[in-house]
Design a protein around this motif. Structure first.
Motif, short mmCIF file in Angstrom:
data_model
loop_
_atom_site.label_atom_id
_atom_site.label_comp_id
_atom_site.label_asym_id
_atom_site.label_seq_id
_atom_site.Cartn_x
_atom_site.Cartn_y
_atom_site.Cartn_z
N ASP A 1 -13.47 4.34 -2.56
CA ASP A 1 -14.99 3.58 -2.14
C ASP A 1 -14.19 2.28 -1.60
N ALA A 2 -13.43 1.61 -2.12
CA ALA A 2 -12.60 0.69 -1.56
C ALA A 2 -12.11 0.78 -0.09
N ALA A 3 -11.42 2.09 0.10
CA ALA A 3 -10.91 2.42 1.28
C ALA A 3 -11.76 2.62 2.41
N ARG A 4 -12.89 3.28 1.94
CA ARG A 4 -14.14 3.50 2.74
C ARG A 4 -14.57 2.14 3.43
N ALA A 5 -14.93 1.10 2.41
CA ALA A 5 -15.40 -0.28 2.73
C ALA A 5 -14.66 -0.97 3.36
N ALA A 6 -13.42 -0.65 3.29
CA ALA A 6 -12.24 -1.43 4.07
C ALA A 6 -12.44 -1.13 5.41
N ASP B 1 -6.01 -12.88 -4.38
CA ASP B 1 -6.08 -13.19 -5.55
C ASP B 1 -7.89 -13.41 -5.84
N LEU B 2 -8.40 -13.83 -4.81
CA LEU B 2 -9.99 -13.81 -5.06
C LEU B 2 -10.69 -12.48 -5.26
N ALA B 3 -9.98 -11.42 -4.48
CA ALA B 3 -10.57 -9.80 -4.55
C ALA B 3 -10.17 -9.58 -5.89
N MET B 4 -8.85 -9.89 -6.34
CA MET B 4 -8.58 -9.19 -7.71
C MET B 4 -9.45 -9.77 -8.58
N MET B 5 -10.04 -10.97 -8.92
CA MET B 5 -10.76 -11.50 -9.75
C MET B 5 -12.05 -10.95 -9.69
N ALA B 6 -12.45 -10.44 -8.44
CA ALA B 6 -13.87 -9.66 -8.35
C ALA B 6 -13.63 -8.14 -8.73
N LEU B 7 -12.43 -7.63 -8.86
CA LEU B 7 -12.29 -6.16 -9.07
C LEU B 7 -12.75 -5.75 -10.30
N LEU C 1 -10.46 -4.55 1.01
CA LEU C 1 -8.93 -4.44 1.69
C LEU C 1 -8.11 -4.75 0.63
N HIS C 2 -8.28 -5.96 0.31
CA HIS C 2 -7.33 -6.66 -0.82
C HIS C 2 -7.29 -5.93 -2.05
N GLN C 3 -8.45 -5.19 -2.36
CA GLN C 3 -8.29 -4.53 -3.76
C GLN C 3 -7.89 -3.13 -3.59
N LEU C 4 -7.34 -2.66 -2.68
CA LEU C 4 -6.66 -1.53 -2.50
C LEU C 4 -5.30 -1.39 -3.08
N HIS C 5 -4.51 -2.57 -3.15
CA HIS C 5 -3.04 -2.54 -3.74
C HIS C 5 -3.41 -2.17 -5.17
N PRO C 6 -4.10 -3.25 -6.01
CA PRO C 6 -4.39 -3.02 -7.46
C PRO C 6 -5.19 -1.54 -7.70
N LEU C 7 -5.71 -0.94 -6.94
CA LEU C 7 -6.51 0.13 -7.40
C LEU C 7 -5.41 1.24 -7.11
N LEU C 8 -4.60 1.13 -6.26
CA LEU C 8 -3.35 2.21 -6.20
C LEU C 8 -2.50 2.00 -7.25
N VAL C 9 -2.12 0.89 -7.77
CA VAL C 9 -1.48 0.63 -8.82
C VAL C 9 -1.99 1.16 -10.18
N HIS C 10 -3.31 1.14 -10.25
CA HIS C 10 -4.00 1.67 -11.50
C HIS C 10 -4.01 3.24 -11.29
N VAL C 11 -4.12 3.66 -10.42
CA VAL C 11 -4.21 5.51 -10.13
C VAL C 11 -2.77 5.61 -10.40
N ALA C 12 -1.53 4.85 -10.02
CA ALA C 12 -0.38 5.39 -10.44
C ALA C 12 -0.23 5.24 -11.80
N LEU C 13 -0.86 4.46 -12.57
CA LEU C 13 -0.42 4.12 -13.84
C LEU C 13 -1.27 5.05 -14.67
N PHE C 14 -2.66 5.20 -14.31
CA PHE C 14 -3.52 5.77 -15.15
C PHE C 14 -4.48 7.25 -14.61
N LEU D 1 0.98 -1.25 0.12
CA LEU D 1 -0.06 0.00 0.19
C LEU D 1 0.82 1.23 -0.02
N GLU D 2 1.76 1.46 0.75
CA GLU D 2 2.66 2.70 1.03
C GLU D 2 3.29 3.05 -0.08
N PRO D 3 4.16 2.05 -0.75
CA PRO D 3 4.76 2.63 -2.09
C PRO D 3 3.97 3.11 -3.25
#
Length: 288
Positions: A281-286, A223-229, A258-271, A153-155
């Motif tokens: 929304d994911a952070a609030r839900a977590a 992995d399961l959370a990423m499949m749902a994202l 909670l597990h979706q926060l990392h891939p979403l941060l990756v997407h924010v960094a990339l896109f 998360l932090e990086p």
């Protein structure tokens, strides 16, 4: 490129077809003189000079596929035919429409991958990448919550912060501060794919195969959370078969954000800001 591929495989390339590009690499399908069809991922022109491929993207992907395959027979990953710092070659996987039976098989095979031959530590013994961004795989003996907060998360919060408000950043920081209470029961490390969105699942008819991993020792719920994202065909069948083969801890569905926060941060960094609302929304839900 054709000459390099022939040297790597030890056979003539009869045909080489371009399939487009992704991130810092180009994609190709090659027909070989020995009758095989192979998939080729190659560094783009820019990456050949100073891009991330030269720093180990292909080596990391090859290492990850081989390491996942070491979990045992039936692991749904392709064989690495050849790899160097400019190219990765895999068998060609003929695609088909996803079926309920293939989805159930994926659930069982993913459960086996996660629960067999578990690594001792979180992380991995190679430098990682997700897309073409570096991923800190430093092996770590700490429990998963603090590892996830500091290594995942932090990086990427730092990388994506320019696209976020100070309030957005603070929201993710609150998740990191409360991570121990949000993470659920302790889980030992599992061999996980690490980037298991639907585009990295190739449906081949009777089964699904997993490609493009950011593999490491991690939490199996990731992995399961990423499949749902971003949506995976027949996901509920995958999850039901998985949970029957390797039952999940109570409350796992509530931990998906909670597990979706990392891939979403990756997407924010990339896109950029197009993924900001999903991240918030994911952070609030977590946090519940």
């Amino acid at each position: 490129m054709r000459d390099r591929l022939e040297r790597m495989l030890g056979t003539r390339v009869d045909a080489l077809r371009d399939l487009g590009s992704s991130h810092s690499w180009t994609l190709h399908r090659a027909s070989l003189a020995d009758g095989r069809e192979v998939f080729v991922k190659a560094a783009s022109g820019a990456a050949r000079e100073d891009g991330p491929a030269g720093a180990g993207v292909f080596a990391a992907e090859a290492a990850g596929l081989r390491w996942l395959g070491e979990a045992g027979p039936g692991t749904p990953v392709p064989e690495v035919l050849a790899a160097d710092d400019r190219m990765l070659v895999l068998p060609w996987l003929p695609s088909a429409s996803p079926t309920p039976s293939a989805a159930e098989r994926l659930g069982r095979e993913l459960a086996a991958l996660h629960t067999r031959a578990r690594p001792r530590l979180y992380g991995a013994p190679w430098d990682g990448f997700i897309a073409d961004l570096p991923l800190d795989n430093t092996p770590d003996e700490r429990d998963w919550p603090r590892w996830y907060a500091e290594r995942r998360l932090e990086p990427f919060l730092r990388l994506g912060a320019r696209h976020l408000s100070s309030g957005d950043v603070r929201l993710v920081e609150r998740v990191m501060e409360d991570i121990e209470s949000l993470a659920g029961p302790p889980e030992p490390p599992s061999r996980i794919h690490g980037d298991l969105w639907s585009g990295n699942i190739v449906w081949t008819g009777d089964r699904a195969m997993l490609i493009d991993p950011a593999a490491h020792g991690g939490h199996r719920e990731t992995d399961l959370a990423m499949m749902a994202l971003f949506g995976t065909p027949h996901l509920e069948r995958v999850l039901a078969a998985y949970d029957e083969a390797a039952p999940l801890a109570d409350g796992w569905r509530a931990r998906v954000p909670l597990h979706q926060l990392h891939p979403l941060l990756v997407h924010v960094a990339l896109f950029g800001t197009s993924y900001r609302a999903s991240l918030v929304d994911a952070a609030r839900a977590a946090l519940g």
